[in-house]
Enzyme design. Structure first.
Site, PDB file in Angstrom:
ATOM      1  N   ASP A  79       0.829  -1.201   0.000  1.00  0.00           N
ATOM      2  CA  ASP A  79       0.000   0.000   0.000  1.00  0.00           C
ATOM      3  C   ASP A  79       0.868   1.257   0.000  1.00  0.00           C
ATOM      4  OD1 ASP A  79      -2.345  -1.696   0.450  1.00  0.00           O
ATOM      5  OD2 ASP A  79      -1.544  -1.920   2.486  1.00  0.00           O
ATOM      6  N   ASP A  82      -2.317  -1.568  -5.018  1.00  0.00           N
ATOM      7  CA  ASP A  82      -3.092  -2.053  -3.877  1.00  0.00           C
ATOM      8  C   ASP A  82      -3.777  -0.855  -3.212  1.00  0.00           C
ATOM      9  OD1 ASP A  82      -4.200  -3.821  -2.101  1.00  0.00           O
ATOM     10  OD2 ASP A  82      -2.306  -4.633  -1.393  1.00  0.00           O
ATOM     11  N   ASP A  87      -4.004   1.051   4.429  1.00  0.00           N
ATOM     12  CA  ASP A  87      -4.632  -0.108   5.066  1.00  0.00           C
ATOM     13  C   ASP A  87      -4.142  -0.267   6.499  1.00  0.00           C
ATOM     14  OD1 ASP A  87      -5.844  -0.461   2.663  1.00  0.00           O
ATOM     15  OD2 ASP A  87      -5.027  -2.461   2.265  1.00  0.00           O
ATOM     16  N   ARG A 135     -14.002   1.412  -0.416  1.00  0.00           N
ATOM     17  CA  ARG A 135     -13.186   1.423   0.807  1.00  0.00           C
ATOM     18  C   ARG A 135     -12.919   2.863   1.263  1.00  0.00           C
ATOM     19  NH1 ARG A 135      -8.576  -3.258  -0.426  1.00  0.00           N
ATOM     20  NH2 ARG A 135     -10.043  -4.876  -1.101  1.00  0.00           N
TER      21      ARG A 135
END
Length: 331
Positions: free
Chosen positions: A139, A169, A173, A226
């Site tokens: 990430d 990605d 996160d 997300r």
């Protein structure tokens, strides 16, 4: 010399002059963008679950401008404030150690270089612009099994136009039972996968009772999903402005408890929803402008965090956040 004569009189045969026009009324406002730019490299987090995070304050200060310099400083065991100068380009994932502050000077950037914070504590990432990290390198910022992390005034993005959703990605996160994390004043944009809290439906044993995260004063733009997506965690979202979210906004699942306040969604499908998991999560939603979208989640039990905070009010969020979130600090 002292003047003692009679005062001058206006001649009676002349008309009196017109009074001057009134001065225009000026209301002076404090510009939040100007105030927001005042910062010090030793600032500690003072908002949300990450409050009290001090990073490398009290340690050495070093300025880096190459990939090798940056990697050496970030991975060291020493407490340090790392100031990033200029553009650093690579194709790698840099493991960030505990007690670090990574501070971007105005105009600095990391391209293709992701930050990996794994089993660490007391880390600050501030005023960093990070983009185009390939999926093989993780990430833009990945936080795993870590505590006391503050991500503030960052700019996180990719190249959404030319690549599919798995070419890169996630942008940010937070997984594997991480605790006490605050994401504030950050511009999250132009990407498929925004921010994931809790990586798997099958990780309840590790994540339940963990994943306490605050999202404050962030701008989400043109991110497919997300925004954030949360499993198991307890997440507080306030003073956020989100626009052009094509698939979904906030996704609450696997029993997650969310409190969403003083926020705005614009041009968003399914502002607060449940997708792609075995079971739903929950959300308490207060003073949120859905912009014509929907909140289809059951109300949860998370109604107040254990810290103080200030709500702008949904009507004031856009003006306060857009243009202020992102890499806007100077040191």
């Amino acid at each position: 010399m002292k003047f003692t004569g009679s005062p001058l009189l206006w001649p009676s045969w002349l008309p009196l002059p017109a009074p001057p026009p009134p001065l225009p009324s000026v209301t002076r406002r404090r510009d939040p963008r100007t105030v927001g730019k005042r910062a010090a490299i030793t600032d500690a987090c003072d908002v949300g679950y990450g409050a009290g995070t001090t990073g490398g304050s009290g340690g050495t200060t070093t300025t880096v401008s190459t990939p090798a310099q940056f990697t050496a400083a970030a991975t060291s065991d020493e407490k340090a404030v790392i100031v990033v100068k200029g553009a650093i380009t690579g194709a790698t994932k840099v493991k960030v150690g505990s007690n670090k502050s990574i501070i971007g000077r105005a105009g600095s950037s990391l391209t293709g270089v992701g930050l990996y914070i794994n089993k660490q504590e007391n880390v600050i990432v501030r005023n960093m612009k990070i983009s185009k990290v390939l999926a093989d390198n993780g990430d833009r910022i990945g936080i795993q099994a870590s505590s006391k992390v503050w991500v503030d005034h960052c700019d996180l993005s990719s190249d959404k136009k030319n690549n599919g959703k798995d070419y890169y990605d996630g942008l940010l996160d937070i997984t594997h039972a991480s605790m006490a994390v605050t994401v504030s004043n950050t511009y999250i944009h132009d990407h498929y996968k925004g921010s994931l809290v809790g990586h798997s439906d099958s990780n309840s044993a590790e994540d339940t009772g963990k994943l306490y995260v605050t999202y404050a004063n962030n701008h989400w733009y043109n991110v497919a999903s997300r925004n954030p997506s949360v499993r198991f965690g307890n997440v507080h979202i306030f003073n956020n402005y989100a626009e052009k979210l094509e698939t979904s906004g906030v996704n609450t699942r696997m029993g997650a408890q969310l409190l969403i306040e003083s926020s705005v969604f614009s041009d968003t499908k399914k502002a607060v929803t449940f997708l792609d998991s075995k079971s739903t999560g929950y959300a308490v939603v207060n003073d949120v402008d859905l912009g014509g979208s929907t909140n289809d989640r059951p109300q949860g039990t998370f109604t107040k965090p254990d810290y103080s905070y200030t709500l702008l009010g949904s009507s004031k969020v856009k003006a306060a956040v857009v243009g202020t979130a992102g890499q806007t600090l100077t040191f």
